[in-house]
Design a protein around this motif. Sequence first.
Motif, PDB file in Angstrom:
ATOM      1  N   ARG A  22       0.829  -1.209   0.000  1.00 34.79           N
ATOM      2  CA  ARG A  22       0.000   0.000   0.000  1.00 34.79           C
ATOM      3  C   ARG A  22       0.857   1.250   0.000  1.00 34.79           C
ATOM      4  O   ARG A  22       0.594   2.214  -0.732  1.00 34.79           O
ATOM      5  CB  ARG A  22      -0.898   0.036   1.232  1.00 34.79           C
ATOM      6  CG  ARG A  22      -2.147  -0.741   1.095  1.00 34.79           C
ATOM      7  CD  ARG A  22      -3.034  -0.417   2.273  1.00 34.79           C
ATOM      8  NE  ARG A  22      -4.101  -1.388   2.381  1.00 34.79           N
ATOM      9  CZ  ARG A  22      -4.953  -1.421   3.363  1.00 34.79           C
ATOM     10  NH1 ARG A  22      -4.850  -0.551   4.346  1.00 34.79           N
ATOM     11  NH2 ARG A  22      -5.902  -2.325   3.388  1.00 34.79           N
ATOM     12  N   ALA A  25       2.342   1.852  -3.393  1.00 34.22           N
ATOM     13  CA  ALA A  25       1.358   2.334  -4.353  1.00 34.22           C
ATOM     14  C   ALA A  25       1.051   3.809  -4.140  1.00 34.22           C
ATOM     15  O   ALA A  25       0.944   4.586  -5.098  1.00 34.22           O
ATOM     16  CB  ALA A  25       0.075   1.511  -4.251  1.00 34.22           C
ATOM     17  N   VAL A  26       0.919   4.222  -2.864  1.00 30.27           N
ATOM     18  CA  VAL A  26       0.635   5.625  -2.568  1.00 30.27           C
ATOM     19  C   VAL A  26       1.804   6.499  -3.003  1.00 30.27           C
ATOM     20  O   VAL A  26       1.607   7.557  -3.625  1.00 30.27           O
ATOM     21  CB  VAL A  26       0.333   5.801  -1.062  1.00 30.27           C
ATOM     22  CG1 VAL A  26       0.322   7.259  -0.664  1.00 30.27           C
ATOM     23  CG2 VAL A  26      -0.996   5.160  -0.725  1.00 30.27           C
ATOM     24  N   HIS A  28       4.071   5.797  -5.273  1.00 30.39           N
ATOM     25  CA  HIS A  28       4.223   5.707  -6.727  1.00 30.39           C
ATOM     26  C   HIS A  28       3.209   6.607  -7.441  1.00 30.39           C
ATOM     27  O   HIS A  28       3.547   7.279  -8.411  1.00 30.39           O
ATOM     28  CB  HIS A  28       4.056   4.250  -7.175  1.00 30.39           C
ATOM     29  CG  HIS A  28       4.285   4.038  -8.632  1.00 30.39           C
ATOM     30  ND1 HIS A  28       5.532   4.134  -9.196  1.00 30.39           N
ATOM     31  CD2 HIS A  28       3.419   3.749  -9.636  1.00 30.39           C
ATOM     32  CE1 HIS A  28       5.432   3.911 -10.493  1.00 30.39           C
ATOM     33  NE2 HIS A  28       4.150   3.662 -10.789  1.00 30.39           N
ATOM     34  N   ARG A  29       1.970   6.625  -6.948  1.00 28.03           N
ATOM     35  CA  ARG A  29       0.929   7.462  -7.549  1.00 28.03           C
ATOM     36  C   ARG A  29       1.096   8.926  -7.189  1.00 28.03           C
ATOM     37  O   ARG A  29       0.649   9.804  -7.917  1.00 28.03           O
ATOM     38  CB  ARG A  29      -0.458   7.014  -7.091  1.00 28.03           C
ATOM     39  CG  ARG A  29      -0.942   5.759  -7.766  1.00 28.03           C
ATOM     40  CD  ARG A  29      -2.330   5.462  -7.309  1.00 28.03           C
ATOM     41  NE  ARG A  29      -2.253   5.081  -5.891  1.00 28.03           N
ATOM     42  CZ  ARG A  29      -3.247   4.570  -5.205  1.00 28.03           C
ATOM     43  NH1 ARG A  29      -4.409   4.412  -5.759  1.00 28.03           N
ATOM     44  NH2 ARG A  29      -3.097   4.225  -3.956  1.00 28.03           N
ATOM     45  N   THR A  31      -0.372  10.345  -4.617  1.00 31.78           N
ATOM     46  CA  THR A  31      -1.636  10.823  -4.066  1.00 31.78           C
ATOM     47  C   THR A  31      -1.717  10.438  -2.602  1.00 31.78           C
ATOM     48  O   THR A  31      -1.081   9.467  -2.179  1.00 31.78           O
ATOM     49  CB  THR A  31      -2.835  10.210  -4.817  1.00 31.78           C
ATOM     50  OG1 THR A  31      -2.763   8.781  -4.709  1.00 31.78           O
ATOM     51  CG2 THR A  31      -2.825  10.613  -6.267  1.00 31.78           C
ATOM     52  N   HIS A  33      -3.152   8.764   0.862  1.00 35.09           N
ATOM     53  CA  HIS A  33      -3.836   7.487   1.152  1.00 35.09           C
ATOM     54  C   HIS A  33      -5.276   7.775   1.562  1.00 35.09           C
ATOM     55  O   HIS A  33      -5.536   8.639   2.387  1.00 35.09           O
ATOM     56  CB  HIS A  33      -3.112   6.750   2.271  1.00 35.09           C
ATOM     57  CG  HIS A  33      -3.752   5.459   2.648  1.00 35.09           C
ATOM     58  ND1 HIS A  33      -3.774   4.382   1.808  1.00 35.09           N
ATOM     59  CD2 HIS A  33      -4.404   5.088   3.769  1.00 35.09           C
ATOM     60  CE1 HIS A  33      -4.412   3.381   2.399  1.00 35.09           C
ATOM     61  NE2 HIS A  33      -4.805   3.792   3.595  1.00 35.09           N
TER      62      HIS A  33
END
Length: 106
Positions: A22, A25-26, A28-29, A31, A33
Amino acid sequence: MAERGANNLKACCVVAGHLAERAWAVLHRGTPHVICDNNGNPTIPAEAKQIIAERWTVPEEIRKRRRSRKIAGKAPQAALTRPDKRGSLPRPRSSRPRAKTVNPTT
């Protein structure tokens, strides 16, 4: 994890893996959480805590049943008494360095 009979260490490792995924992913994006419910809809932290308490908390009876019971007395391990592959008895190992021998003829 409780349904599968996993121990605490395994459950912690699985949760740590999910949290690491998680976090990646946060980052990498790029944005923030967002906390979501089981259907993927955004929710506030108070609702998330309520969902966790209702659906994802392990009941106390399962916790008691799964707790480890230590064995009262373990049998001691057999000592090595046979010669090793080189034909000599195994020598005890010491953490102290060997004393240097002085050659008296020099």
